[in-house]
Design an enzyme around this catalytic site. Structure first.
Site, PDB file in Angstrom:
ATOM      1  CD  GLU A  83      69.387  24.503  21.954  1.00  0.00           C
ATOM      2  OE1 GLU A  83      69.254  25.720  22.271  1.00  0.00           O
ATOM      3  OE2 GLU A  83      70.127  23.725  22.561  1.00  0.00           O
ATOM      4  CB  CYS A  93      70.869  27.309  25.450  1.00  0.00           C
ATOM      5  SG  CYS A  93      69.881  25.813  25.577  1.00  0.00           S
TER       6      CYS A  93
END
Length: 499
Positions: A234, A268
């Site tokens: 991720e 993110c």
């Protein structure tokens, strides 16, 4: 080596100190996890679910203390920290039931007196390396389902969130987890990599999960690939928000403000570039700039949009991103650019700017597709704005940086929604909502430079932490060979109806 974790909103405040260990200690933790895994896997899955339920209850009982520690250590606004802690509870609530739903299947055989089955088996030992911008929520996305599925865990949190990580670990340890099932390792990045490499060589680790930069993710992916493993990656994002000519501009501004500057742009899923139809570009920019100027920045225990940079290393990298602002750009959104100080003040700042790592929010207009600001992740409170003419052009611009984590479109036209959804490369799409924000029962993850297609959260993460096993059971008393001893049913293929 001793690491000192300080409060980024008050650098004089030492939150904790932690001794960082070497590669050998990481490998040793994997060895302990290996020894404990088989017994943990023998615990019935519904009982493992009850351990997860205990964790959820303990998180709820300690929610405020944990949230306040997160805010103190990384500077995340308290409201966001409380939401992060709630996400752990939500994750636990979801996976409690999955202990009774680790379903396999009974599959019909092509031969008589034979049954076919499938089973989900734990992968074994999992090793997770997580970032500190979500120091407790993101680790729970890995650790909770991994434990539920019967795996043991080695967890390496970020050094700058060491106190939050220790508190998280202590809560899990109080839930009746057996010794060796969950192991925490504080180590510097290069030592962690060496320890992971050694553990993989000794076949101690069966699955790796990593949350962090695309550059480090590529290194971990290559390392795992050499051992024929597929990690759960991720990674970063350059998340686009398309604002169409028919969008509700006030709603779009709210979404841009939260996703661009919440947590100081250090997610993110933070907004990278707003791609705005040329007919509403100037008006959107005006409203977005006004909303940003009016937002309160400062002390994260107050009512603020965002607080400080998470850590000194992120402040240093953000200074580099600010160097990407060129002569053809125009900046908006604050009374200055760069670090907020008494000589470079931010209007309406809450608290003492000199005490911490506080930076002005920056909106950059005039961004072009070949700009570094357009093509690269910028981890900090900076958002680019660029115009487009057609929706096809907007989708092309949104995909151009090569990331593929999150995306958003603001429109009142369903046709535009589905055209955008089918064209965007991102793993997650929001409609009239921000690029940031995940629910515990929906798949989370990205493509391209944002990840390798693996997904976290919901039932989809079970495929990361289990392996399918098939079994065929022949009780006919004779050897029946598949594709050879099967019954053949012939039809008269020459039959035709009269007339």
């Amino acid at each position: 080596m001793t690491y000192v974790s300080t409060n980024p909103a008050d650098l004089a405040d030492v939150v904790t100190t932690v001794e960082l260990v070497g590669a050998g200690e990481f490998t040793a933790a994997a060895r302990r996890a290996k020894q404990a895994q088989r017994d943990w896997a023998r615990v019935p899955a519904p009982v493992r679910g009850q351990v997860v339920a205990n964790i959820g209850k303990l998180v709820e009982a300690n929610a405020e203390a944990l949230a306040r520690l997160v805010t103190r250590e990384i500077g995340k606004p308290l409201a966001e920290a409380r939401g992060e802690v709630q996400e752990i509870a939500d994750t636990c609530a979801f996976f409690v039931g999955e202990g009774r739903r680790l379903y396999g299947q009974t599959v019909p055989s092509e031969m008589p007196d034979k049954q076919l089955f499938t089973f989900r088996n734990p992968v074994g030992v999992t090793a997770f390396i997580t970032a500190g911008n979500f120091p407790v929520a993101v680790p729970s996305w890995y650790i909770v389902p991994a434990l539920l599925c019967g795996n043991t865990v080695v967890w390496k949190p970020a050094e700058y969130s060491a106190a939050s990580a220790r508190a998280f670990y202590d809560i899990f340890a109080a839930s009746s987890l057996p010794e060796g099932v969950l192991n925490i390792v504080f180590a510097e990045g290069s030592e962690t990599f060496r320890g992971l490499e050694s553990a993989l060589q000794e076949r101690l680790v069966d699955k790796v999960g990593f949350t962090g930069s695309s550059e480090v993710g590529a290194l971990i992916g290559a390392l795992c690939g050499r051992h024929l493993q597929s990690p759960c990656l991720e990674l970063g994002g350059k998340n686009p928000m398309v604002v169409t000519e028919d969008a509700d501009l006030d709603l779009a501004v709210q979404g841009a403000l939260f996703s661009g500057f919440g947590t100081g742009g250090q997610r993110c899923t933070s907004l990278g570039t707003a791609i705005v139809h040329e007919s509403v570009h100037d008006e959107f920019l005006r409203r977005f700039a006004a909303a940003t100027e009016a937002a309160v920045v400062g002390n994260p225990f107050g009512d603020v949009l965002y607080g400080p940079m998470l850590d000194g290393k992120f402040a240093a990298s953000y200074e580099e991103y600010l160097g990407w602002v060129r002569d053809h750009h125009t900046t908006h959104g604050s009374t200055g650019v760069g670090r907020i100080t008494s000589t470079n003040p931010r209007k309406g700042f809450l608290g003492d700017p000199e005490a911490g790592l506080f930076y002005h929010p920056v909106i950059v207009s005039g961004v072009r597709p070949d700009d570094e600001l357009f093509l690269n992740e910028t981890f900090g409170p900076i958002v680019g704005v660029t115009p487009y003419r057609t929706l096809d052009e907007a989708v092309e611009l949104a995909n151009l940086p090569g990331y593929g984590l999150s995306s958003a479109i603001y429109t009142t036209d369903p046709n535009k929604v589905f055209a955008f959804r089918s064209g965007i490369s991102a793993g997650m799409v929001s409609v009239n909502n921000s690029t940031s924000g995940a629910e515990a029962h929906l798949p989370f993850g990205g493509n391209g430079k944002s990840g390798n297609g693996s997904r976290q959260s919901g039932v989809w993460v079970l495929d990361q932490f289990t392996r399918w096993q098939s079994m065929n059971w022949d009780y006919s008393g004779s050897l029946q060979k598949a594709q050879m001893d099967t019954l053949s049913v012939e039809a008269d293929l020459g039959f035709r109806l009269d007339g």
